[in-house]
Design a protein around this motif. Structure first.
Motif, PDB file in Angstrom:
ATOM      1  N   PHE A 191      45.307  32.450  43.363  1.00 42.80           N
ATOM      2  CA  PHE A 191      44.615  34.109  43.840  1.00 42.80           C
ATOM      3  C   PHE A 191      43.828  33.937  45.080  1.00 42.80           C
ATOM      4  O   PHE A 191      43.021  34.169  45.470  1.00 42.80           O
ATOM      5  CB  PHE A 191      43.692  34.420  42.513  1.00 42.80           C
ATOM      6  CG  PHE A 191      43.387  35.134  42.451  1.00 42.80           C
ATOM      7  CD1 PHE A 191      44.486  36.490  42.264  1.00 42.80           C
ATOM      8  CD2 PHE A 191      42.263  36.264  43.543  1.00 42.80           C
ATOM      9  CE1 PHE A 191      43.751  37.913  42.024  1.00 42.80           C
ATOM     10  CE2 PHE A 191      41.851  37.401  42.726  1.00 42.80           C
ATOM     11  CZ  PHE A 191      42.871  38.657  41.994  1.00 42.80           C
ATOM     12  N   SER A 210      43.871  33.443  37.628  1.00 43.73           N
ATOM     13  CA  SER A 210      44.401  32.749  38.667  1.00 43.73           C
ATOM     14  C   SER A 210      45.927  31.916  38.022  1.00 43.73           C
ATOM     15  O   SER A 210      47.474  32.267  38.096  1.00 43.73           O
ATOM     16  CB  SER A 210      43.996  31.263  39.341  1.00 43.73           C
ATOM     17  OG  SER A 210      42.337  32.499  40.296  1.00 43.73           O
ATOM     18  N   THR A 240      44.873  43.694  45.320  1.00 45.73           N
ATOM     19  CA  THR A 240      44.256  43.747  43.632  1.00 45.73           C
ATOM     20  C   THR A 240      43.385  44.760  43.456  1.00 45.73           C
ATOM     21  O   THR A 240      42.258  44.373  44.466  1.00 45.73           O
ATOM     22  CB  THR A 240      44.290  42.606  42.606  1.00 45.73           C
ATOM     23  OG1 THR A 240      45.670  42.195  43.103  1.00 45.73           O
ATOM     24  CG2 THR A 240      43.787  42.596  41.541  1.00 45.73           C
ATOM     25  N   HIS A 299      37.929  32.853  37.027  1.00 46.33           N
ATOM     26  CA  HIS A 299      39.001  32.900  37.987  1.00 46.33           C
ATOM     27  C   HIS A 299      39.883  32.670  38.000  1.00 46.33           C
ATOM     28  O   HIS A 299      41.038  32.604  38.085  1.00 46.33           O
ATOM     29  CB  HIS A 299      38.260  33.122  39.636  1.00 46.33           C
ATOM     30  CG  HIS A 299      38.940  32.199  40.633  1.00 46.33           C
ATOM     31  ND1 HIS A 299      37.901  32.084  41.510  1.00 46.33           N
ATOM     32  CD2 HIS A 299      39.952  32.795  40.803  1.00 46.33           C
ATOM     33  CE1 HIS A 299      39.230  31.542  42.634  1.00 46.33           C
ATOM     34  NE2 HIS A 299      40.316  32.269  42.266  1.00 46.33           N
ATOM     35  N   LEU A 309      34.071  37.817  42.998  1.00 44.01           N
ATOM     36  CA  LEU A 309      35.426  37.589  43.323  1.00 44.01           C
ATOM     37  C   LEU A 309      36.446  38.916  44.051  1.00 44.01           C
ATOM     38  O   LEU A 309      36.891  38.900  44.879  1.00 44.01           O
ATOM     39  CB  LEU A 309      36.320  36.880  42.436  1.00 44.01           C
ATOM     40  CG  LEU A 309      38.218  36.610  42.559  1.00 44.01           C
ATOM     41  CD1 LEU A 309      38.176  35.660  43.966  1.00 44.01           C
ATOM     42  CD2 LEU A 309      38.679  36.317  41.034  1.00 44.01           C
ATOM     43  N   PRO A 310      36.146  39.945  43.042  1.00 46.52           N
ATOM     44  CA  PRO A 310      37.451  41.257  44.138  1.00 46.52           C
ATOM     45  C   PRO A 310      37.231  41.703  45.393  1.00 46.52           C
ATOM     46  O   PRO A 310      35.766  41.715  45.693  1.00 46.52           O
ATOM     47  CB  PRO A 310      37.152  41.749  42.524  1.00 46.52           C
ATOM     48  CG  PRO A 310      36.881  41.125  41.467  1.00 46.52           C
ATOM     49  CD  PRO A 310      36.010  40.132  42.206  1.00 46.52           C
ATOM     50  N   ASN A 368      44.807  38.920  46.721  1.00 46.46           N
ATOM     51  CA  ASN A 368      43.298  39.503  46.116  1.00 46.46           C
ATOM     52  C   ASN A 368      43.509  40.777  47.018  1.00 46.46           C
ATOM     53  O   ASN A 368      43.033  42.073  45.894  1.00 46.46           O
ATOM     54  CB  ASN A 368      42.426  38.552  45.753  1.00 46.46           C
ATOM     55  CG  ASN A 368      40.469  38.912  45.614  1.00 46.46           C
ATOM     56  OD1 ASN A 368      40.699  40.603  45.350  1.00 46.46           O
ATOM     57  ND2 ASN A 368      40.037  38.337  45.955  1.00 46.46           N
ATOM     58  N   SER A 416      43.615  34.911  49.442  1.00 43.99           N
ATOM     59  CA  SER A 416      42.965  36.207  49.934  1.00 43.99           C
ATOM     60  C   SER A 416      44.337  37.550  49.969  1.00 43.99           C
ATOM     61  O   SER A 416      44.252  38.598  49.972  1.00 43.99           O
ATOM     62  CB  SER A 416      42.829  36.304  51.526  1.00 43.99           C
ATOM     63  OG  SER A 416      43.867  35.781  52.206  1.00 43.99           O
TER      64      SER A 416
END
Length: 217
Positions: A48, A207, A56, A203, A69-70, A53, A50
């Motif tokens: 997952f 992933s 998303t 995470h 994370l997001p 991400n 950059s």
């Protein structure tokens, strides 16, 4: 999709109900329910990345809102699935996102809303809107909910069964946070909100699903 060194180091994925095994040869931490995960594996996980991400959007409640994370985080503390649906067009459909990660239902259960069917209908409507717009839909099971002295296991498992069935019927990817975090109070700050290690587990679980190494429903 190219697999990063962290993913190659993860020895196996076994999904059967609540069973998910991730691991490296050293540094393993027991997680219950057949779950084993290594902090080193989480740190090394590059699936997952950059680029993925950045395309998303994550929507949900405080569990999503507090997750570092997001890049595109539309989680709203206290939000239920009705609120998620009400803001879905503005938050998801008008920004060129390639996929949406939908994690909702915790507050529906927490506030004892009547009618699990409404919760699933809201999630189904969001999925249909995204799919019609050409956006990949990723559904998530509700993490364990153990706080306030009330046993909410039954409504959580019922909701998750319905979410799994919706994902199966529509061909959506499914991320099983419930199975990965079950019987692990050390993953939570208060029985509801994940701590940093809990978010690391989320995470890694996400992933693996997006990498295609975890079985979809």
């Amino acid at each position: 999709m190219a697999k990063g060194p962290g993913l190659r180091a993860m020895q196996k994925v076994v999904r059967s109900g609540a069973v998910l095994a991730l691991g490296l040869s050293t540094g393993l931490v027991a997680c219950g329910s057949g779950v084993t995960i290594s902090p080193a594996a989480v740190a090394a996980e590059k699936v997952f990345d950059s680029q993925l991400n950045s395309s998303t959007v994550f929507i949900g409640d405080s569990i999503t809102a507090h997750w570092p994370l997001p890049i595109h985080n539309d989680g709203v503390p206290g939000q239920d699935t009705r609120g998620m649906l009400a803001g879905f067009q503005a938050n998801v459909l008008q920004h060129g996102y390639k996929r949406v990660v939908i994690l909702g239902g915790t507050n529906d259960i927490w506030f004892n809303y009547e009618g699990l069917s409404d919760t699933i209908a809201h999630i189904a409507a969001m999925g249909a809107m995204a799919q019609a717009a050409g956006i990949e839909v990723v559904l998530c099971t509700i993490p364990p909910l153990n706080s306030g002295g009330v046993d909410r296991t039954k409504p959580v498992t019922m909701a998750n069964d319905a979410i799994r069935e919706l994902a199966r019927q529509q061909g959506y990817r499914l991320v099983d946070y419930y199975g990965a975090m079950l019987n692990n109070p050390q993953f939570f700050l208060d029985g509801v909100h994940p701590n940093q290690f809990g978010y690391d587990v989320m995470h890694a679980t996400l992933s693996l699903v997006l990498a295609g190494d975890a079985t979809t429903p």
